[in-house]
Write an enzyme that holds these catalytic residues in place. Structure first.
Site, mmCIF file in Angstrom:
data_model
loop_
_atom_site.group_PDB
_atom_site.id
_atom_site.type_symbol
_atom_site.label_atom_id
_atom_site.label_comp_id
_atom_site.label_asym_id
_atom_site.label_seq_id
_atom_site.Cartn_x
_atom_site.Cartn_y
_atom_site.Cartn_z
ATOM 1 N N LYS A 51 0.832 -1.214 0.000
ATOM 2 C CA LYS A 51 0.000 0.000 0.000
ATOM 3 C C LYS A 51 0.864 1.259 0.000
ATOM 4 O O LYS A 51 0.591 2.205 -0.733
ATOM 5 C CB LYS A 51 -0.942 0.005 1.205
ATOM 6 C CG LYS A 51 -2.026 -1.041 1.124
ATOM 7 C CD LYS A 51 -2.844 -1.067 2.406
ATOM 8 C CE LYS A 51 -3.925 -2.131 2.352
ATOM 9 N NZ LYS A 51 -4.735 -2.161 3.586
ATOM 10 N N ALA A 66 -0.726 0.683 6.116
ATOM 11 C CA ALA A 66 -1.091 -0.212 7.218
ATOM 12 C C ALA A 66 -2.111 -1.230 6.733
ATOM 13 O O ALA A 66 -2.881 -0.962 5.805
ATOM 14 C CB ALA A 66 -1.657 0.588 8.388
ATOM 15 N N ASP A 67 -2.106 -2.377 7.375
ATOM 16 C CA ASP A 67 -3.102 -3.399 7.080
ATOM 17 C C ASP A 67 -3.355 -4.193 8.357
ATOM 18 O O ASP A 67 -2.429 -4.441 9.129
ATOM 19 C CB ASP A 67 -2.636 -4.338 5.973
ATOM 20 C CG ASP A 67 -3.790 -5.165 5.445
ATOM 21 O OD1 ASP A 67 -4.588 -4.610 4.661
ATOM 22 O OD2 ASP A 67 -3.908 -6.339 5.834
ATOM 23 N N THR A 68 -4.615 -4.577 8.572
ATOM 24 C CA THR A 68 -5.010 -5.287 9.787
ATOM 25 C C THR A 68 -5.723 -6.582 9.423
ATOM 26 O O THR A 68 -6.560 -6.590 8.523
ATOM 27 C CB THR A 68 -5.944 -4.400 10.645
ATOM 28 O OG1 THR A 68 -5.273 -3.178 10.964
ATOM 29 C CG2 THR A 68 -6.353 -5.110 11.937
#
Length: 182
Positions: A51, A66-68
């Site tokens: 990203k 960010a990624d969750t």
């Protein structure tokens, strides 16, 4: 340095805004396919970097990706495809402890930094009625694991171990210490 958030998530924007961190949002499309066999903590860092790299940046900017994800029994629970998928996810979390990983990638100023944060979350046992009432809201359908800890699902949470904001979508204290204040 200017901070650029490479995320369309309103929750990540709200977290940064509430912490008094100045930023702009700039989102580019990035493939969110995770290579088979990737460990959860590596998967979120991989996606966060993808990203961040998809966003153009000027020399005076740091891009934050960010990624969750939610993980139960080593299985990644993404965003539900439909109501049945959401039901199955929430049912599987009922009365159990799971992990939430957020990966962070910051690129700029000639360097890059990546890290993953884990928070463990325990749900109370839930009845089918509670699950179905929750599924009648709009909340579960755009969130990993089919729940938002900050909304209606907050009443399902028995406890957490780790950073609450990590579960919402951005471990803001780690971002501040490792990227902003650095």
């Amino acid at each position: 340095m200017k901070l650029v958030l490479a995320s369309k998530s309103p929750r990540r924007s709200e977290i940064l805004k509430n912490a008094g961190i100045d930023f702009v949002v700039r989102v580019a499309d990035a493939d969110e396919t995770i290579p088979d066999g990737t460990r959860p903590e590596d998967a979120v860092v991989f996606l966060a970097a993808r990203k961040a790299l998809a966003v153009e940046r000027a020399e005076d900017e740091i891009v934050l990706g960010a990624d969750t994800i939610v993980v139960l029994d080593d299985k990644i629970l993404g965003k539900p495809k439909d109501k049945e998928d959401a039901y199955n996810m929430i049912k599987s979390l009922s009365g159990r402890v799971h992990s939430v990983f957020t990966g962070v990638c910051a690129i700029g100023n000639g360097t890059s930094l990546t890290f993953a944060e884990e928070t463990r979350v325990e749900f109370y046992p839930l009845t089918d009625e509670e699950i179905n009432e929750y599924l009648d809201t709009d909340e579960p359908y755009d969130k990993a694991g089919a729940y938002g800890i900050q909304g209606y699902a907050s009443k399902f949470i028995r406890g957490i171990e780790g950073d609450y904001f990590n579960v919402v979508g951005l471990p803001v204290s780690s971002v501040y210490k490792k990227i902003i204040k650095k």
